[in-house]
Design a protein around this motif. Sequence first.
Motif, PDB file in Angstrom:
ATOM      1  N   ALA A   1      -8.088   3.034   3.255  1.00 36.68           N
ATOM      2  CA  ALA A   1      -9.444   3.498   3.542  1.00 36.68           C
ATOM      3  C   ALA A   1     -10.423   2.950   2.512  1.00 36.68           C
ATOM      4  CB  ALA A   1      -9.482   5.030   3.557  1.00 36.68           C
ATOM      5  N   ALA A   2     -10.027   2.965   1.253  1.00 33.40           N
ATOM      6  CA  ALA A   2     -10.900   2.444   0.199  1.00 33.40           C
ATOM      7  C   ALA A   2     -11.115   0.949   0.360  1.00 33.40           C
ATOM      8  CB  ALA A   2     -10.295   2.749  -1.168  1.00 33.40           C
ATOM      9  N   ALA A   3     -10.040   0.216   0.706  1.00 32.05           N
ATOM     10  CA  ALA A   3     -10.157  -1.230   0.874  1.00 32.05           C
ATOM     11  C   ALA A   3     -11.101  -1.589   2.017  1.00 32.05           C
ATOM     12  CB  ALA A   3      -8.776  -1.831   1.122  1.00 32.05           C
ATOM     13  N   LEU A   4     -11.095  -0.785   3.064  1.00 26.36           N
ATOM     14  CA  LEU A   4     -11.918  -1.083   4.237  1.00 26.36           C
ATOM     15  C   LEU A   4     -13.354  -0.573   4.110  1.00 26.36           C
ATOM     16  CD1 LEU A   4      -9.298  -0.275   7.028  1.00 26.36           C
ATOM     17  CD2 LEU A   4     -10.059  -2.539   6.286  1.00 26.36           C
TER      18      LEU A   4
ATOM     19  N   ALA B   1       2.060  14.167  -3.031  1.00 23.77           N
ATOM     20  CA  ALA B   1       2.660  13.456  -1.895  1.00 23.77           C
ATOM     21  C   ALA B   1       3.135  12.047  -2.226  1.00 23.77           C
ATOM     22  CB  ALA B   1       1.653  13.383  -0.745  1.00 23.77           C
ATOM     23  N   GLY B   2       2.698  11.514  -3.355  1.00 22.84           N
ATOM     24  CA  GLY B   2       3.058  10.141  -3.690  1.00 22.84           C
ATOM     25  C   GLY B   2       4.462  10.015  -4.259  1.00 22.84           C
ATOM     26  N   THR B   3       4.897   8.776  -4.419  1.00 24.10           N
ATOM     27  CA  THR B   3       6.213   8.486  -4.994  1.00 24.10           C
ATOM     28  C   THR B   3       6.045   8.098  -6.458  1.00 24.10           C
ATOM     29  OG1 THR B   3       7.028   7.663  -2.874  1.00 24.10           O
ATOM     30  CG2 THR B   3       8.263   7.021  -4.843  1.00 24.10           C
ATOM     31  N   PRO B   4       6.635   8.853  -7.387  1.00 30.09           N
ATOM     32  CA  PRO B   4       6.522   8.496  -8.806  1.00 30.09           C
ATOM     33  C   PRO B   4       7.055   7.092  -9.065  1.00 30.09           C
ATOM     34  CG  PRO B   4       7.429  10.704  -8.545  1.00 30.09           C
ATOM     35  CD  PRO B   4       7.409  10.087  -7.178  1.00 30.09           C
ATOM     36  N   ILE B   5       6.427   6.391  -9.978  1.00 31.61           N
ATOM     37  CA  ILE B   5       6.829   5.017 -10.256  1.00 31.61           C
ATOM     38  C   ILE B   5       8.248   4.948 -10.801  1.00 31.61           C
ATOM     39  CG2 ILE B   5       5.962   4.991 -12.635  1.00 31.61           C
ATOM     40  CD1 ILE B   5       5.006   2.114 -12.093  1.00 31.61           C
ATOM     41  N   THR B   6       8.718   6.038 -11.403  1.00 31.41           N
ATOM     42  CA  THR B   6      10.069   6.059 -11.964  1.00 31.41           C
ATOM     43  C   THR B   6      11.113   6.594 -10.991  1.00 31.41           C
ATOM     44  OG1 THR B   6       9.610   8.240 -12.910  1.00 31.41           O
ATOM     45  CG2 THR B   6       9.228   6.325 -14.323  1.00 31.41           C
ATOM     46  N   SER B   7      10.698   6.917  -9.766  1.00 32.99           N
ATOM     47  CA  SER B   7      11.626   7.483  -8.789  1.00 32.99           C
ATOM     48  C   SER B   7      12.532   6.409  -8.201  1.00 32.99           C
ATOM     49  CB  SER B   7      10.843   8.169  -7.666  1.00 32.99           C
ATOM     50  OG  SER B   7      11.694   8.529  -6.600  1.00 32.99           O
ATOM     51  N   SER B   8      13.769   6.786  -7.894  1.00 31.68           N
ATOM     52  CA  SER B   8      14.691   5.843  -7.257  1.00 31.68           C
ATOM     53  C   SER B   8      14.210   5.461  -5.865  1.00 31.68           C
ATOM     54  CB  SER B   8      16.093   6.455  -7.172  1.00 31.68           C
ATOM     55  OG  SER B   8      16.072   7.651  -6.408  1.00 31.68           O
TER      56      SER B   8
ATOM     57  N   PHE C   1       0.799  -1.226   0.000  1.00 33.84           N
ATOM     58  CA  PHE C   1       0.000   0.000   0.000  1.00 33.84           C
ATOM     59  C   PHE C   1       0.832   1.276   0.000  1.00 33.84           C
ATOM     60  CE2 PHE C   1      -2.928  -3.161   1.732  1.00 33.84           C
ATOM     61  CZ  PHE C   1      -4.070  -2.906   0.984  1.00 33.84           C
ATOM     62  N   GLY C   2       2.121   1.162   0.318  1.00 36.07           N
ATOM     63  CA  GLY C   2       2.955   2.348   0.364  1.00 36.07           C
ATOM     64  C   GLY C   2       2.907   3.016   1.729  1.00 36.07           C
ATOM     65  N   ARG C   3       3.267   4.304   1.754  1.00 34.90           N
ATOM     66  CA  ARG C   3       3.291   5.063   3.003  1.00 34.90           C
ATOM     67  C   ARG C   3       2.611   6.413   2.795  1.00 34.90           C
ATOM     68  NH1 ARG C   3       7.639   3.522   6.627  1.00 34.90           N
ATOM     69  NH2 ARG C   3       8.783   1.721   5.834  1.00 34.90           N
ATOM     70  N   GLY C   4       2.290   7.067   3.892  1.00 34.53           N
ATOM     71  CA  GLY C   4       1.756   8.420   3.826  1.00 34.53           C
ATOM     72  C   GLY C   4       0.352   8.495   3.264  1.00 34.53           C
ATOM     73  N   PRO C   5       0.007   9.634   2.644  1.00 27.03           N
ATOM     74  CA  PRO C   5      -1.358   9.860   2.147  1.00 27.03           C
ATOM     75  C   PRO C   5      -1.825   8.806   1.150  1.00 27.03           C
ATOM     76  CG  PRO C   5      -0.110  11.907   2.169  1.00 27.03           C
ATOM     77  CD  PRO C   5       0.872  10.814   2.458  1.00 27.03           C
ATOM     78  N   THR C   6      -0.929   8.347   0.286  1.00 26.00           N
ATOM     79  CA  THR C   6      -1.339   7.352  -0.707  1.00 26.00           C
ATOM     80  C   THR C   6      -1.738   6.042  -0.037  1.00 26.00           C
ATOM     81  OG1 THR C   6       0.992   6.752  -0.991  1.00 26.00           O
ATOM     82  CG2 THR C   6       0.066   8.327  -2.544  1.00 26.00           C
ATOM     83  N   ALA C   7      -1.016   5.670   1.011  1.00 21.77           N
ATOM     84  CA  ALA C   7      -1.364   4.447   1.738  1.00 21.77           C
ATOM     85  C   ALA C   7      -2.707   4.612   2.434  1.00 21.77           C
ATOM     86  CB  ALA C   7      -0.277   4.113   2.757  1.00 21.77           C
TER      87      ALA C   7
ATOM     88  N   VAL D   1      -8.183  13.802  -4.661  1.00 20.04           N
ATOM     89  CA  VAL D   1      -7.307  12.677  -4.323  1.00 20.04           C
ATOM     90  C   VAL D   1      -6.167  12.556  -5.331  1.00 20.04           C
ATOM     91  CG1 VAL D   1      -7.184  10.166  -4.143  1.00 20.04           C
ATOM     92  CG2 VAL D   1      -9.079  11.402  -3.088  1.00 20.04           C
ATOM     93  N   LEU D   2      -6.465  12.752  -6.604  1.00 23.12           N
ATOM     94  CA  LEU D   2      -5.421  12.699  -7.627  1.00 23.12           C
ATOM     95  C   LEU D   2      -4.352  13.751  -7.359  1.00 23.12           C
ATOM     96  CD1 LEU D   2      -4.254  11.664 -10.284  1.00 23.12           C
ATOM     97  CD2 LEU D   2      -5.761  13.270 -11.492  1.00 23.12           C
ATOM     98  N   ALA D   3      -4.783  14.949  -6.979  1.00 23.73           N
ATOM     99  CA  ALA D   3      -3.824  16.017  -6.679  1.00 23.73           C
ATOM    100  C   ALA D   3      -2.952  15.645  -5.486  1.00 23.73           C
ATOM    101  CB  ALA D   3      -4.570  17.324  -6.407  1.00 23.73           C
ATOM    102  N   VAL D   4      -3.567  15.057  -4.456  1.00 23.34           N
ATOM    103  CA  VAL D   4      -2.811  14.646  -3.266  1.00 23.34           C
ATOM    104  C   VAL D   4      -1.781  13.580  -3.622  1.00 23.34           C
ATOM    105  CG1 VAL D   4      -2.970  13.476  -1.038  1.00 23.34           C
ATOM    106  CG2 VAL D   4      -4.624  15.255  -1.635  1.00 23.34           C
TER     107      VAL D   4
END
Length: 272
Positions: free
Chosen positions: A26-29, A116-123, A15-21, A109-112
Amino acid sequence: MDSGTEPVAMIRMVFGRGPTAFVALAAALLAWTVVRDRRARLVLLAAPVAALGLFGAPGAFDLLNEVGEADAIAWRMLWVMPVPAMVGLILTARRSGFGAAPVVLPAVVLAVVLVAGTPITSSANRGTEIVWPPAVDLPRPEVDAARVLVDLALERRVANGVLVAGPVDVDFAVSVLSTEVKTTNPRSAYLRGRHVDASFGAEHRRVLSHALTYGYAEWGADAVADALQSLRPDVVCSGSATGGIEVETVLAEVGYQIVAETEVCRLWVSPG
């Protein structure tokens, strides 16, 4: 935990960390709350309860580890949950008194996520990197040694196939690069479990793999010699970076001969 696999670490991996997690969890539950069909509600309610409650329960991975190294598989059960669909259900559900919710909430949510999310191409995404031309995601320079090892092994192809042995990272790279060349230790976790019987020679594989990886005979030179004579690998890659004089002495005594050298290891071929 004894299995070395913490449930919270597995949840973070999926699920990741932070707001994206938070959005994903929340959606899963809560996805079941916005569905009218009774059967769909039950499925959406049972999925997170089973995945998070069962596999995330204290001691669950320890128990699975005891019965057959299954913890490495169990955490992947979290991927069974249709999280993207659950997020979509929550964000696009109509809400009384807020007709624009199906449009506004996804945009927010997309803006958040973008901020705040980690790009898929980020190290930061587990060491991701963009390379050209495309390349397999294998440890370097071990993958280069593995390619040389595979080529050399195929030159010595025999009727029963080709078996090679080397440091753990080289063995893993070989197992990915070739289906024709087999390694003594593609992954250490595979050397344990209910699938392992006496004919597999797990102990010999473990002894030889450790010696070639670290450059010394943890269980004695005789144990390494026994492993070589039992497994009879056609080509051996001994880690030159770790020295390995003790191990290479055993290789020479058993009859192996050096034929090449790479950045990470020396390549030996079996006698005869």
